[in-house]
Design a protein around this motif. Sequence first.
Motif, PDB file in Angstrom:
ATOM      1  N   GLY A  43      38.726  55.675  16.679  1.00 13.33           N
ATOM      2  CA  GLY A  43      39.798  55.496  17.769  1.00 13.33           C
ATOM      3  C   GLY A  43      38.772  54.867  18.838  1.00 13.33           C
ATOM      4  N   THR A  44      37.652  55.438  19.016  1.00 13.69           N
ATOM      5  CA  THR A  44      36.790  54.952  20.244  1.00 13.69           C
ATOM      6  C   THR A  44      36.553  53.534  20.173  1.00 13.69           C
ATOM      7  OG1 THR A  44      35.789  57.140  20.460  1.00 13.69           O
ATOM      8  CG2 THR A  44      34.693  55.466  21.635  1.00 13.69           C
ATOM      9  N   ALA A  45      36.092  53.179  19.094  1.00 13.00           N
ATOM     10  CA  ALA A  45      35.943  51.718  18.960  1.00 13.00           C
ATOM     11  C   ALA A  45      36.934  50.911  18.814  1.00 13.00           C
ATOM     12  CB  ALA A  45      35.147  51.432  17.412  1.00 13.00           C
ATOM     13  N   LEU A  46      38.168  51.367  18.532  1.00 12.68           N
ATOM     14  CA  LEU A  46      39.307  50.442  18.567  1.00 12.68           C
ATOM     15  C   LEU A  46      39.836  50.361  20.167  1.00 12.68           C
ATOM     16  CD1 LEU A  46      41.534  51.648  15.590  1.00 12.68           C
ATOM     17  CD2 LEU A  46      40.363  49.475  15.663  1.00 12.68           C
ATOM     18  N   LEU A  47      39.858  51.362  20.909  1.00 18.02           N
ATOM     19  CA  LEU A  47      40.128  51.565  22.393  1.00 18.02           C
ATOM     20  C   LEU A  47      39.206  50.838  23.212  1.00 18.02           C
ATOM     21  CD1 LEU A  47      41.377  55.001  22.663  1.00 18.02           C
ATOM     22  CD2 LEU A  47      42.894  53.018  22.502  1.00 18.02           C
ATOM     23  N   SER A  48      37.846  50.444  22.458  1.00 21.39           N
ATOM     24  CA  SER A  48      36.881  49.722  23.342  1.00 21.39           C
ATOM     25  C   SER A  48      37.108  48.301  23.363  1.00 21.39           C
ATOM     26  CB  SER A  48      35.739  49.884  22.840  1.00 21.39           C
ATOM     27  OG  SER A  48      35.336  51.366  22.908  1.00 21.39           O
ATOM     28  N   LEU A  49      38.039  47.784  22.214  1.00 22.48           N
ATOM     29  CA  LEU A  49      38.315  46.293  22.272  1.00 22.48           C
ATOM     30  C   LEU A  49      38.980  45.880  23.473  1.00 22.48           C
ATOM     31  CD1 LEU A  49      39.577  46.265  18.492  1.00 22.48           C
ATOM     32  CD2 LEU A  49      37.277  45.578  19.365  1.00 22.48           C
ATOM     33  N   PRO A  50      38.867  44.654  23.952  1.00 18.98           N
ATOM     34  CA  PRO A  50      39.469  44.094  24.962  1.00 18.98           C
ATOM     35  C   PRO A  50      41.159  44.059  24.677  1.00 18.98           C
ATOM     36  CG  PRO A  50      37.737  42.635  24.045  1.00 18.98           C
ATOM     37  CD  PRO A  50      37.824  43.517  23.234  1.00 18.98           C
ATOM     38  N   ALA A  51      41.402  44.021  23.444  1.00 17.16           N
ATOM     39  CA  ALA A  51      42.969  43.897  23.356  1.00 17.16           C
ATOM     40  C   ALA A  51      43.560  45.257  23.478  1.00 17.16           C
ATOM     41  CB  ALA A  51      43.382  43.725  21.631  1.00 17.16           C
ATOM     42  N   ALA A  52      42.800  46.308  23.624  1.00 16.87           N
ATOM     43  CA  ALA A  52      43.393  47.727  23.955  1.00 16.87           C
ATOM     44  C   ALA A  52      43.842  47.743  25.462  1.00 16.87           C
ATOM     45  CB  ALA A  52      42.406  48.654  23.607  1.00 16.87           C
ATOM     46  N   THR A  53      43.443  46.984  26.253  1.00 16.12           N
ATOM     47  CA  THR A  53      43.761  47.301  27.552  1.00 16.12           C
ATOM     48  C   THR A  53      44.563  46.133  28.232  1.00 16.12           C
ATOM     49  OG1 THR A  53      41.539  46.369  28.356  1.00 16.12           O
ATOM     50  CG2 THR A  53      41.662  48.751  28.150  1.00 16.12           C
ATOM     51  N   LEU A  54      45.134  46.430  29.372  1.00 11.32           N
ATOM     52  CA  LEU A  54      45.921  45.071  29.903  1.00 11.32           C
ATOM     53  C   LEU A  54      45.123  44.460  30.960  1.00 11.32           C
ATOM     54  CD1 LEU A  54      49.078  47.389  30.968  1.00 11.32           C
ATOM     55  CD2 LEU A  54      48.969  45.764  29.103  1.00 11.32           C
ATOM     56  N   ASN A  55      43.777  45.119  31.344  1.00  8.86           N
ATOM     57  CA  ASN A  55      43.256  44.158  32.562  1.00  8.86           C
ATOM     58  C   ASN A  55      41.844  44.327  31.876  1.00  8.86           C
ATOM     59  OD1 ASN A  55      45.403  43.342  34.036  1.00  8.86           O
ATOM     60  ND2 ASN A  55      45.602  45.657  34.789  1.00  8.86           N
ATOM     61  N   ASP A  56      40.969  45.226  32.748  1.00  8.75           N
ATOM     62  CA  ASP A  56      39.642  45.329  32.406  1.00  8.75           C
ATOM     63  C   ASP A  56      39.392  45.958  30.929  1.00  8.75           C
ATOM     64  OD1 ASP A  56      38.960  44.279  34.851  1.00  8.75           O
ATOM     65  OD2 ASP A  56      39.261  45.868  36.056  1.00  8.75           O
ATOM     66  N   ARG A  57      38.454  45.806  30.380  1.00 11.70           N
ATOM     67  CA  ARG A  57      37.824  46.408  29.194  1.00 11.70           C
ATOM     68  C   ARG A  57      37.366  48.002  29.590  1.00 11.70           C
ATOM     69  NH1 ARG A  57      33.753  43.673  24.766  1.00 11.70           N
ATOM     70  NH2 ARG A  57      33.943  45.162  23.096  1.00 11.70           N
ATOM     71  N   ALA A  58      38.145  48.609  28.574  1.00 15.30           N
ATOM     72  CA  ALA A  58      37.648  50.124  28.556  1.00 15.30           C
ATOM     73  C   ALA A  58      36.176  50.518  28.736  1.00 15.30           C
ATOM     74  CB  ALA A  58      38.388  51.053  27.768  1.00 15.30           C
TER      75      ALA A  58
END
Length: 474
Positions: A43-58
Amino acid sequence: MSAADPDEAASDVRSRLARLANAFIKYPARMIVAGYLVVVLIGTALLSLPAATLNDRATFVEALFTATSAACITGLVVVDTGSYWSSFGHAVILGLIQLGGLGIMTVASLLGLLVARRMGLRMQLIAQTETKSLRLGDMRRVVVGVIKMSIIIEVVTATVLTLRYWAVYADSFGEALYWGVFHAVSAFNSAGFALQADSMMEYVGDPLILVPVIVAFTLGAIGFPVIFEVTKHIRQQIRESNANVDQSPRHWTVHTKITVLTHGVLAVVGIFSVTMFEWANPATMGPLSTMEKLLAGSFQGLAPRSVGFNTIETGDMNSATVLITNVLMFIGGGSAGTAGGIKVATFALLGFVILAELRGQPTVHVMGRRIAESVQRQALSVALMSIAAVMTGTVIILSLTDHRLETVLFEVISAFCTVGLSMGITADLPEVAQVILCVLMFAGRIGPIILASALALQERPRRYELPEERPIVG
């Protein structure tokens, strides 16, 4: 490549999975920890992807905290769920919530069924650790039943919420469906993730939103064994309504009786206390109408035992309400449910132990049954070790921040007991403190399971007893 090669490859994969499963099966605690850890890391790896956020990368800590909170079905957040994460990020969070709700052990049991097409006694015992079934029976039926029950409740809740969103709040049916499914899964799995920045405060006067959410998280929190037993008796009562068969609650198991009774008592205490202490508070329920106050008090009195949704501003509650909420969060919900805490059965057993001691009785009797001493020790161990974890986490975070004891203690209990309510300081904590909360959420989700299974499955009788001596107590 010959026609037999695909079969050989599939057989080799199954063989390797079987060997891996057998290796974990020998060590239940390692299996549980490894399962949750793998889910959190993925989950951490997936949420770290640019596609997981609307603006800045998490950042790594933002992704780790959110993944841990979702997988451990807690609901604490360091960034706003609705405005920070993209649709892909929401899908990842929802998947983590669902996996956390069903339990990694349930998934492992299904994997064992697919690989071996059977369950040995040890696998049944391990699966029982997570599902808390009161008898071995057919564990396959239990596991499938857990999944079916989850799907049915989530679908019904999502349908009601979607229709309400579509009628009042959403611009399109697609948006209403999106919100309805997300909040239904989050509610039943006691996750507390909401797409609104103010959680459920916008719907404080809308019973068609709050009541389905209450029903969903209450069913999730009370525990699968209780749901199974109650529904089983209801079906039997319907089938045998014309026969002279007594299916009344007095024939339920002690676990179901204790859970239902304690759950009901704590629900009344929570609703009454929150409503009474916050009724005139101008920062919370004061400006609301009478019906809105009753609805908000009911929701906020039930939520602390399982889910992180809130209908009033938690950080503005009176100190008495905060203390009661802390106690309710620490107790939690039913065993094998989606709620956290030490569980209502553990809390009730400790109460019965104290009552027996006050009466001078050498054994503990509950509702026509004697409670084994090993179960009493398990309950005491879970409670004391949970208190130690909360105190340790509170002291560490207090040393890292300038926040008051009341707010830090609230946040720590919410994290360890996987509730998700917050007084608004989580996002402002330094990253080290946020990582500490991650550890607490992880430990709070798997720690009681590991401790209970270790005490239950590895009990060893003594070959001899030492001379007895009585220290002074009190």
